[in-house]
Each structure stands twice: as C-alpha cells, then as structure tokens.
Write a protein that holds these residues in place. Sequence first.
Motif, PDB file in Angstrom:
ATOM      1  N   ARG A 280       0.736  -1.387   0.295  1.00 31.65           N
ATOM      2  CA  ARG A 280      -0.221   0.109  -0.630  1.00 31.65           C
ATOM      3  C   ARG A 280       1.004   0.828  -0.208  1.00 31.65           C
ATOM      4  O   ARG A 280       0.975   1.924   1.021  1.00 31.65           O
ATOM      5  CB  ARG A 280      -0.719  -0.385   1.202  1.00 31.65           C
TER       6      ARG A 280
ATOM      7  N   LYS B  15      -8.023   9.695   1.398  1.00 38.11           N
ATOM      8  CA  LYS B  15      -8.973   8.895   3.099  1.00 38.11           C
ATOM      9  C   LYS B  15     -10.885   9.269   2.511  1.00 38.11           C
ATOM     10  O   LYS B  15     -10.499  10.055   2.434  1.00 38.11           O
ATOM     11  CB  LYS B  15      -8.499   8.830   3.789  1.00 38.11           C
TER      12      LYS B  15
ATOM     13  N   GLU C 138     -14.289   0.520   0.079  1.00 41.54           N
ATOM     14  CA  GLU C 138     -15.871   0.022   0.379  1.00 41.54           C
ATOM     15  C   GLU C 138     -17.615   1.181   1.209  1.00 41.54           C
ATOM     16  O   GLU C 138     -18.317   0.739  -0.299  1.00 41.54           O
ATOM     17  CB  GLU C 138     -15.872  -0.275   2.225  1.00 41.54           C
TER      18      GLU C 138
ATOM     19  N   LYS D  30     -12.718  -3.849  -2.002  1.00 41.09           N
ATOM     20  CA  LYS D  30     -13.168  -4.074  -0.674  1.00 41.09           C
ATOM     21  C   LYS D  30     -15.028  -4.599  -0.822  1.00 41.09           C
ATOM     22  O   LYS D  30     -16.285  -4.485  -1.813  1.00 41.09           O
ATOM     23  CB  LYS D  30     -13.184  -3.120   0.052  1.00 41.09           C
TER      24      LYS D  30
ATOM     25  N   ARG E  56     -14.215  -7.538   4.051  1.00 42.64           N
ATOM     26  CA  ARG E  56     -13.522  -6.802   5.564  1.00 42.64           C
ATOM     27  C   ARG E  56     -15.074  -6.511   6.077  1.00 42.64           C
ATOM     28  O   ARG E  56     -15.818  -5.449   6.289  1.00 42.64           O
ATOM     29  CB  ARG E  56     -12.674  -5.314   5.064  1.00 42.64           C
TER      30      ARG E  56
END
Length: 382
Positions: A109, A116, A209, A232, A263
């Motif tokens: 990563r 973010k 996500e 995700k 996740r």
Amino acid sequence: MSAVAELHQRWEMLPAREQPDWRDHPELSRIRAELRSREPLVTESEIAAARAGIAKVAAGEALLLQAGDCAESFAESGPEHTAAKVAALTGLSDLLSLSTGRPVMRFARMAGQYAKPRSSPTEMVGGVEMPTFRGHIVNAPEADPAARAADPERLLLAYAHSSRVLAAMPDGPWVSHEALLLDYEGPQVRPGATGDLLLASTHLPWIGERTRQADHAHVAMLAAVANPVACKVGPTASPESVVDLCARLDPDRRPGRLTLIARMGAGRVAEALPPIARAVRQAGHPVVWLSDPMHGNTVRAKSGEKTRHLDSMIAEAVLFRVSLERLGLHPGGLHLEVAAADVTECVGGNVPGEDALRRRYESLCDPRLNPSQARELITSVF
Ligand code: PEP
Ligand code: MN
C-alpha cells in the motif's frame, strides 16, 4: 473525440462519493492537464506481470500479501522510509511463505495511498468545526481550518511523492492504492501499446467499501482499465450486488483480473462471506479472495483513539480462511495495515493494553499493526 476522452466522460458523468469539494477551483483543469502529461508511474509490462502473478493466486498456487500504511505521508517518501517499508513487507511475506510452503505475491500500500474516505466531512476539534483530514493528496492533517482546506495543487505533489517512492524501490514489490480521487486517477488513465486503457498511477488499484456502488464512477473507471483491480466487500454487501460488481469488473472471467477483499468484522464474516463467495463462484468469476481483518474491527479506546484488537483481527482472518476452505475455495491471503516501525496503535501482542497505545501512536488515519503484531497475525492464520 479520442477514445480516452470519451471514456473519461463516461465515468465523469456518473455520481461519485468521497470527492473533495474543489470542482470549481480555477486551477483544477490546468492541474489535471499537467497530470495527464506526466510520465506513467508504472509500466505496461509491470502491470501485465502483476496480473499474471495474481492469476497464480487465483489458481491456488500462491498467496498474496497486500500491506502498508492506512494513509501514506508526504513526509515519508524518502529513500530511508521506503527501504524500511519494503523491508517490513518483505519480512512478512517471507514469513507467510515459510508458514504455508507457497510463493507469496507482495503488494505494498505505497506510492499513491494518499486519499482517505471519511465518515464525516467535518469534525469538531477544541470546539472549532473544521473539514476532516482526507489524506495528504487533499489537505493537511493539522487541526486548523486553513490547513484542512482542500487544495488541488496537492494532486501534483501526490504524483511527485509517488514517483519518489517508486524511484527508491527499483526491484520492488508491486504497488497498490485505493483509487479514490477521480481527479488524480482519471488523468492517469491512458492507452497502452496494445490499445488497452491502463491506469498508470499504480499496478493494482482498488475500490473502497464506500465507493463500490456498481453504477457510480469508481466502478466504471476501473472497469475501463486493463490493470488487475480489487474491490473491498463489507458485511452489508448482498450476494447479488457483488455478482453485479464482478460482471462489471471481470466480464471476461479472467484469472488475475479481480481480487475481492472481504472486510466484514470478526462477528459477521462467518455468516456474510459464504453466500457471497458461493454466488461469485456460481457466476464463474475466478476471483482471488483476500481478508482485510482491519476495517471491520475498528473500535474506540477509552482515551478516544481509534484502535483494533489483535485477537479480533486474528479471529476474522481465521474465520475467513475456514469459511472459504469449507466451500473448496482458496483463501488467497491478507490485506493489512502495518507500519515499518514499532508503533503502538493496535492492542495485543507487544502492546498489552489500551494504556500502552499512547507510547507511539503515529498513524495519520487508521491504527496499524506493528511488525511483531503482524507476524503473530500471519502465523496464527496460515
Ligand atoms: C482502507 O483500506 O484504508 C479503507 C478505508 O478501507 P475500506 O474501504 O475497507 O473501509
Ligand atoms: Mn484504513
């Protein structure tokens, strides 16, 4: 209009979540044009090799370890930081290889993990409301409304820092990041020698996500490029919605093309993952399944910091492995947030309790495992 411009338009017309509020910034189009003219950060042959490597994981012949910071810092793009991060990832992948007896593909990563998604656009700090920190590609982390203003010039800084990181890892593992900011990724989509569109910002981009809506821009953008891609999958995803994503991201059902990163949280994975994994298999997609045991297990410490407990993370990853093995599917590996340094951001192992968190809590965003905790996780799961 060129094919590339048309495709840009196709996804840019679509709704997109988690984008900074800088649409009307007078410099944005110049900055995007500049990014478009920059050298590719990764090459077509590297992308093809990454995809071939992931195909081996899809075939059950290898494992994959994807790991690094939650959010990279512009202050840590120098060669010493990069060398330390690469060494940490190499150590962990060697350990995974040793404990499974299989080759391990490494993805960092790194070199672009600067954006973010956030649960709230603003936060209160010391009684003052200010925009939340969205990663160094958007704003600065200091608790000051001016530092938190979104600045598109940071797109070019992110390119420069990514380039610096890559220069310090010439033999390196492959790089990956969340393809979140359309103003950074879109200008770096370009045709390769074969005419396929490539995302030149990273080898393995993933969809987070919060941005995996099948009819939104992020999915359309990664559907258009030939890179291996990942997505995700959280605990609320329905089997139908994941099959729909697979149809869009992997219409040709090619091994190595699509990696799904579960996740779900230790309490949800055993129930939520099997119906999804069965439906994806039934639809004929040879995906790689990875476990991200971090993002479904985030809690607040009594002192207020975000943290994660190693035992919950181990529990989720073990349940992930067992659930897939029961279906006769290959648990492809792990997606972890790990620091190269001995930080104290997660509880467990050499961080005995929440009181120890304040010793060395340095993350710009989510709490990372330290290398010793990551070793414990890997050997407990595989
Ligand atoms: C992340 O990987 O840092 C992240 C935000 O994950 P997710 O999209 O799974 O929440
Ligand atoms: Mn994170």
